[in-house]
Design an enzyme around this catalytic site. Structure first.
Site, mmCIF file in Angstrom:
data_model
loop_
_atom_site.group_PDB
_atom_site.id
_atom_site.type_symbol
_atom_site.label_atom_id
_atom_site.label_comp_id
_atom_site.label_asym_id
_atom_site.label_seq_id
_atom_site.Cartn_x
_atom_site.Cartn_y
_atom_site.Cartn_z
ATOM 1 N N ARG A 50 68.223 40.930 69.097
ATOM 2 C CA ARG A 50 67.517 40.383 67.926
ATOM 3 C C ARG A 50 68.502 40.032 66.810
ATOM 4 N NH1 ARG A 50 62.602 43.748 65.448
ATOM 5 N NH2 ARG A 50 64.278 45.000 64.573
ATOM 6 N N LYS A 149 65.488 38.485 60.967
ATOM 7 C CA LYS A 149 65.528 39.699 60.143
ATOM 8 C C LYS A 149 66.641 39.483 59.118
ATOM 9 C CE LYS A 149 64.995 44.670 60.824
ATOM 10 N NZ LYS A 149 63.865 44.833 59.916
ATOM 11 N N GLU A 182 51.251 41.016 59.540
ATOM 12 C CA GLU A 182 51.855 42.341 59.778
ATOM 13 C C GLU A 182 51.875 43.076 58.452
ATOM 14 O OE1 GLU A 182 56.073 42.074 60.711
ATOM 15 O OE2 GLU A 182 56.230 40.193 59.622
HETATM 16 N N1 PXG Z 1 57.943 43.890 60.513
HETATM 17 C C1 PXG Z 1 58.884 43.802 59.552
HETATM 18 C C2 PXG Z 1 58.751 42.791 58.496
HETATM 19 C C3 PXG Z 1 59.993 44.665 59.604
HETATM 20 O O1 PXG Z 1 60.936 44.584 58.673
HETATM 21 C C4 PXG Z 1 59.067 45.696 61.606
HETATM 22 C C5 PXG Z 1 58.007 44.804 61.500
HETATM 23 C C6 PXG Z 1 59.122 46.637 62.763
HETATM 24 O O2 PXG Z 1 60.149 46.253 63.675
HETATM 25 P P1 PXG Z 1 60.882 47.308 64.621
HETATM 26 O O3 PXG Z 1 61.812 46.471 65.420
HETATM 27 O O4 PXG Z 1 61.581 48.297 63.727
HETATM 28 O O5 PXG Z 1 59.843 47.958 65.443
HETATM 29 C C7 PXG Z 1 60.081 45.634 60.628
HETATM 30 C C8 PXG Z 1 61.222 46.622 60.720
HETATM 31 C C9 PXG Z 1 65.269 49.065 56.831
HETATM 32 C C10 PXG Z 1 63.958 48.937 57.505
HETATM 33 O O6 PXG Z 1 65.311 49.143 55.607
HETATM 34 C C11 PXG Z 1 63.632 47.817 58.260
HETATM 35 C C12 PXG Z 1 62.413 47.719 58.890
HETATM 36 C C13 PXG Z 1 61.515 48.732 58.786
HETATM 37 C C14 PXG Z 1 61.857 49.854 58.028
HETATM 38 C C15 PXG Z 1 63.079 49.963 57.390
HETATM 39 O O7 PXG Z 1 66.294 49.120 57.517
HETATM 40 N N2 PXG Z 1 62.126 46.614 59.632
#
Ligand code: PXG
Length: 287
Positions: A50, A149, A182
């Site tokens: 990703r 991301k 989401e």
């Molecule tokens: N949607 C969004 C917008 C996100 O940023 C997810 C869904 C879940 O994706 P994963 O791959 O984690 O199952 C995310 C995840 C950070 C941080 O600060 C980033 C996220 C979530 C929590 C903390 O590093 N992104």
């Protein structure tokens, strides 16, 4: 704390980037957030893929091979003696001039931070979260794809601020069509019954979401457990009348949601399907 900064380890106090880095000036860069269980990063390769896709999409060439990056992530955990924790990996456009010219930034910077994780309080897992719908609409994929991301998280942050003002810790975001996309940092699922059929339902990639790695893990687990799944457009009404609801994310894992916009979801308690999936997910992380 030792931070990986473009090839070497430096103390937290000295882990600094230039004010001319376009990551700082313009939010020009990409990142990943992943978890380590028992000293092993969960779905490391999936996070790398990703990251590479995000970088490709914004035309950043990551200065390491995928194997080198994986080794740098492992080395960062090791250097900090962290077995259960969180890894934040950032690739910025690098140092440039004032002005948007990305091609003048010659050296993308790689930053890896390994830390312990501040979780949602335990009671949220036991009793479920309350969420509200944010007025801030999720970025339209025709503008910038939410699949990237990127270091530009203002869209999500503005939504999260609304949640804070409403006294909740996560918010639902809709797309420009008014469909469910989401949450600000998590994907969303419901367990619902339509006629004689019950199934898991989650918005599809086309709704304009970050395709979460935890989301994919839940879809894989559902397939393995023969739990029916629908990936199709979802409205708030679907959530209001669902039996169960939960969010997925690397930080949150699976967290039950029991209220949206003041409506109780199902019995108002974390549901059986959510609990079953969470249990199976936890087994998966311990492998
Ligand atoms: N949607 C969004 C917008 C996100 O940023 C997810 C869904 C879940 O994706 P994963 O791959 O984690 O199952 C995310 C995840 C950070 C941080 O600060 C980033 C996220 C979530 C929590 C903390 O590093 N992104």
């Amino acid at each position: 704390m030792q931070i990986y900064l473009s090839g070497s380890f430096v103390d937290k106090e000295n882990a600094k980037v230039s004010v001319f880095d376009h990551g700082f000036l313009y939010g020009d860069g990409v990142f990943e957030g992943m978890r380590s269980y028992n000293g092993k990063v969960f779905k490391l390769r999936e996070h790398m893929i990703r990251l590479w896709n995000s970088a490709k999409s914004i035309a950043i060439e990551i200065p390491l091979s995928m194997e080198e990056m994986e080794n740098a992530v492992k080395a960062t955990l090791h250097a900090n003696n962290i077995r259960e924790g969180y890894v934040r990996l950032v690739v910025t456009r690098g140092i440039g001039t004032l002005g948007l010219d990305a091609h003048l930034c010659r050296n993308p910077q790689v930053i890896i931070i390994a830390d312990h994780l501040a979780l949602y309080p335990k009671e949220f897992y036991e009793n479920g979260l309350e969420i509200v719908t944010a007025a801030t609409v999720r970025t339209n994929p025709a503008m910038v794809s939410p699949q990237i991301k990127s270091m530009n998280y203002l869209n999500n942050i503005l939504a999260k601020i609304e949640g804070h003002q409403a006294g909740v810790s996560e918010v639902l975001m809709l797309n420009t069509k008014g469909e469910v996309a989401e949450c600000s940092g998590d994907n969303i699922f419901i367990w619902t019954t339509n006629g004689a059929k019950s199934y898991l339902h989650t918005p599809p990639a086309e709704a304009g979401i970050l395709e979460g790695i935890t989301r994919q893990t839940v879809l894989d687990i559902a397939a393995e457990l023969n739990i029916p799944v629908k990936e199709s457009p979802m409205t708030r009404h679907d959530i209001y009348i669902a039996e169960e609801c939960f969010l997925t994310g690397s930080a949150a894992e699976l967290i039950p949601v029991v209220k949206l916009d003041g409506r109780l979801i199902g019995s108002g308690k974390p549901g059986e399907v959510t609990k079953k999936l969470l249990k199976r997910f936890q087994e998966e992380t311990q492998k």
